[in-house]
Design a protein around this motif. Structure first.
Motif, PDB file in Angstrom:
ATOM      1  N   ARG A   6      44.801 -37.677   0.519  1.00 45.91           N
ATOM      2  CA  ARG A   6      46.130 -38.296   0.540  1.00 45.91           C
ATOM      3  C   ARG A   6      46.777 -38.077  -0.824  1.00 45.91           C
ATOM      4  NH1 ARG A   6      46.305 -42.220   4.656  1.00 45.91           N
ATOM      5  NH2 ARG A   6      48.511 -42.357   4.145  1.00 45.91           N
ATOM      6  N   LEU A  14      50.645 -45.118  -4.235  1.00 47.69           N
ATOM      7  CA  LEU A  14      49.373 -45.463  -3.610  1.00 47.69           C
ATOM      8  C   LEU A  14      49.163 -46.970  -3.627  1.00 47.69           C
ATOM      9  CD1 LEU A  14      47.145 -42.735  -5.307  1.00 47.69           C
ATOM     10  CD2 LEU A  14      47.761 -42.788  -2.889  1.00 47.69           C
ATOM     11  N   GLN A  21      45.581 -49.042   2.674  1.00 48.88           N
ATOM     12  CA  GLN A  21      45.424 -48.067   3.752  1.00 48.88           C
ATOM     13  C   GLN A  21      44.289 -47.073   3.506  1.00 48.88           C
ATOM     14  OE1 GLN A  21      48.095 -44.523   5.509  1.00 48.88           O
ATOM     15  NE2 GLN A  21      49.185 -46.473   5.426  1.00 48.88           N
ATOM     16  N   LEU A  22      44.178 -46.578   2.283  1.00 50.80           N
ATOM     17  CA  LEU A  22      43.135 -45.595   1.991  1.00 50.80           C
ATOM     18  C   LEU A  22      41.746 -46.223   2.052  1.00 50.80           C
ATOM     19  CD1 LEU A  22      45.696 -44.066   1.089  1.00 50.80           C
ATOM     20  CD2 LEU A  22      44.307 -43.005  -0.700  1.00 50.80           C
ATOM     21  N   THR A  23      41.645 -47.469   1.635  1.00 57.48           N
ATOM     22  CA  THR A  23      40.365 -48.180   1.731  1.00 57.48           C
ATOM     23  C   THR A  23      39.955 -48.310   3.195  1.00 57.48           C
ATOM     24  OG1 THR A  23      40.904 -49.434  -0.265  1.00 57.48           O
ATOM     25  CG2 THR A  23      39.129 -50.284   1.111  1.00 57.48           C
ATOM     26  N   SER A  26      38.722 -45.028   4.519  1.00 55.96           N
ATOM     27  CA  SER A  26      37.427 -44.592   3.958  1.00 55.96           C
ATOM     28  C   SER A  26      36.250 -45.024   4.837  1.00 55.96           C
ATOM     29  CB  SER A  26      37.253 -45.137   2.538  1.00 55.96           C
ATOM     30  OG  SER A  26      37.122 -46.549   2.543  1.00 55.96           O
ATOM     31  N   VAL A  31      37.529 -40.050   1.715  1.00 51.91           N
ATOM     32  CA  VAL A  31      38.920 -40.072   1.272  1.00 51.91           C
ATOM     33  C   VAL A  31      39.029 -39.748  -0.220  1.00 51.91           C
ATOM     34  CG1 VAL A  31      41.010 -41.475   1.051  1.00 51.91           C
ATOM     35  CG2 VAL A  31      39.505 -41.766   3.034  1.00 51.91           C
ATOM     36  N   ALA A  33      42.153 -39.663  -3.175  1.00 50.69           N
ATOM     37  CA  ALA A  33      43.546 -39.932  -3.532  1.00 50.69           C
ATOM     38  C   ALA A  33      43.959 -38.998  -4.656  1.00 50.69           C
ATOM     39  CB  ALA A  33      43.707 -41.383  -3.973  1.00 50.69           C
ATOM     40  N   VAL A  50      37.740 -45.253  -3.370  1.00 56.75           N
ATOM     41  CA  VAL A  50      37.962 -43.881  -2.922  1.00 56.75           C
ATOM     42  C   VAL A  50      37.856 -42.930  -4.104  1.00 56.75           C
ATOM     43  CG1 VAL A  50      39.446 -44.589  -1.019  1.00 56.75           C
ATOM     44  CG2 VAL A  50      40.483 -44.028  -3.219  1.00 56.75           C
TER      45      VAL A  50
END
Length: 387
Positions: A6, A14, A21-23, A26, A31, A33, A50
């Motif tokens: 991402r 972020l 969202q990224l957590t 994962s 993932v 970043a 991440v």
């Protein structure tokens, strides 16, 4: 586990635009970043569990730096072999999509959360139009985060309709309605915080959250507030966000008024805006352009009615006379009269406030959006395997 990368231009996106969202992703993907500002990016990675990869990017037009970023990303993608590269923000979009295409990444996604180029003209506008079209051409799918934004993209001829998709009801991340909950802030706590900020307890508070720049309508907001003060002494204006003086500075007269007016309060950037929303009565958000603004959803979840410009995103979240007031863009007089009406009519203000939280909770819950995005990734993965 498949790899998901991402990319945003700066870590702030972020932290705020994609918070949490990224957590969540994962749990299902490896993932990474990607953004500029190495130290802040690495801090984000540690706090969100991440991986990170630093690339120098700027929000200005910098062709030499941009090509270096593309080359660095290309080498990284060739090494990592991700299934998905998903970009946000214009600069991350063009550099990330170009590098991903060159590296043969099978799923290349770009979310459009706003079009800064709409406020530009001349040669710069032509350059930015060309960059936007190229970004969309390189991507396998484009996600406008509002219906209005989709219409603009099609009207400008940036891409064909079948390449576009709106996830859920719009937004890039939904809203955490448990986190943004006015019940977490009892009246006694709000009294203490209002005292701490210096705002008189009896004042009705208009709040703005975001970058303090011209395109957010700050010049009009400050002027309208100043005019309101001629007849209303018990009002305050709370400006929560960083002052940016490089790309889109405020008028000198606006800056002077902010500095000298004893009823205009500034806080700078705040990681947690909930305490400020909790002591406020109305969100004033006269922005010139948006994608699907988190601030309007956050304020609504905290029970605040909003005055917003009639632009995409804002006019999808706010329903006229249900949870707020919609005014013409760049219209200082309309902003003044909307603010005045909510000062004078307490019954109307409380009615709009009552509808604000329900509207957000019923349509834009964050966890539901994450599930929708995960399902989208899975559908795309299946389609890639079939080919």
């Amino acid at each position: 586990m498949q790899k998901l990368i991402r990319i945003t231009t700066i870590p702030l996106s972020l932290e705020k635009l994609l918070e949490g969202q990224l957590t969540y992703m994962s749990e299902f993907y490896e993932v990474t970043a990607v953004a500029a500002e190495k130290e802040r990016l690495e801090k984000y990675g540690r706090e969100n569990g991440v991986k990170t990869f630093w690339v120098e990017m700027t929000r200005a037009i910098t062709p030499a730096k941009d090509m270096k970023a593309v080359w660095k990303l290309y080498k990284f993608f060739k090494k990592e072999k991700p299934l998905i590269v998903h970009t946000h923000t214009p600069k991350a979009g063009i550099t990330g999509m170009l590098a991903a295409k060159m590296a043969g990444v099978p799923i290349r996604l770009h979310t459009v959360a706003g079009l800064p180029l709409l406020e530009t003209t001349g040669t710069k506008r032509k350059i930015l139009d060309a960059v936007e079209k190229l970004t969309y051409k390189l991507a396998t799918r484009i996600y406008p985060n509002s219906a209005g934004l989709k219409e603009i993209i099609l009207a400008e001829g940036y891409t064909r309709e079948e390449k576009l998709k709106i996830l859920g009801r719009g937004s890039s991340n939904g809203i955490d309605t448990a986190y943004f909950n006015p019940e977490s802030y009892p009246s006694g706590q709000n009294v203490d915080f209002k005292t701490k900020t210096g705002i008189p307890q009896e004042d009705l508070v208009f709040i703005f959250i975001g970058r303090l720049v011209s395109e957010k309508g700050i010049n009009e907001l400050v002027a309208a507030f100043k005019k309101l003060q001629l007849a209303h002494s018990n009002i305050s204006l709370l400006l929560v966000g960083p002052l940016e003086e490089d790309l889109d500075p405020l008028k000198p007269a606006t800056l002077e008024e902010i500095e000298k007016n004893p009823k205009i309060f500034t806080t700078g950037y705040q990681q947690d805006v909930r305490p400020y929303l909790a002591i406020s009565n109305v969100l004033a958000f006269p922005s010139y352009r948006e994608g699907f603004p988190n601030v309007v959803m956050q304020a609504g979840a905290m029970g605040l009615p909003a005055i917003v410009s009639d632009i995409n995103g804002c006019n999808e979240i706010i329903k006229q006379d249900k949870n707020g007031i919609i005014i013409p863009v760049k219209d200082q007089e309309a902003l003044y009269y909307a603010m005045k009406s909510l000062i004078n009519d307490e019954i109307r203000r409380k009615s709009l406030s009552a509808g604000a939280r329900d509207e957000i909770c019923s349509k834009y819950d964050r966890k539901e959006f994450w599930k929708i995005l995960k399902e989208e990734y899975e559908l795309l993965e299946v389609s890639v395997k079939k080919t």
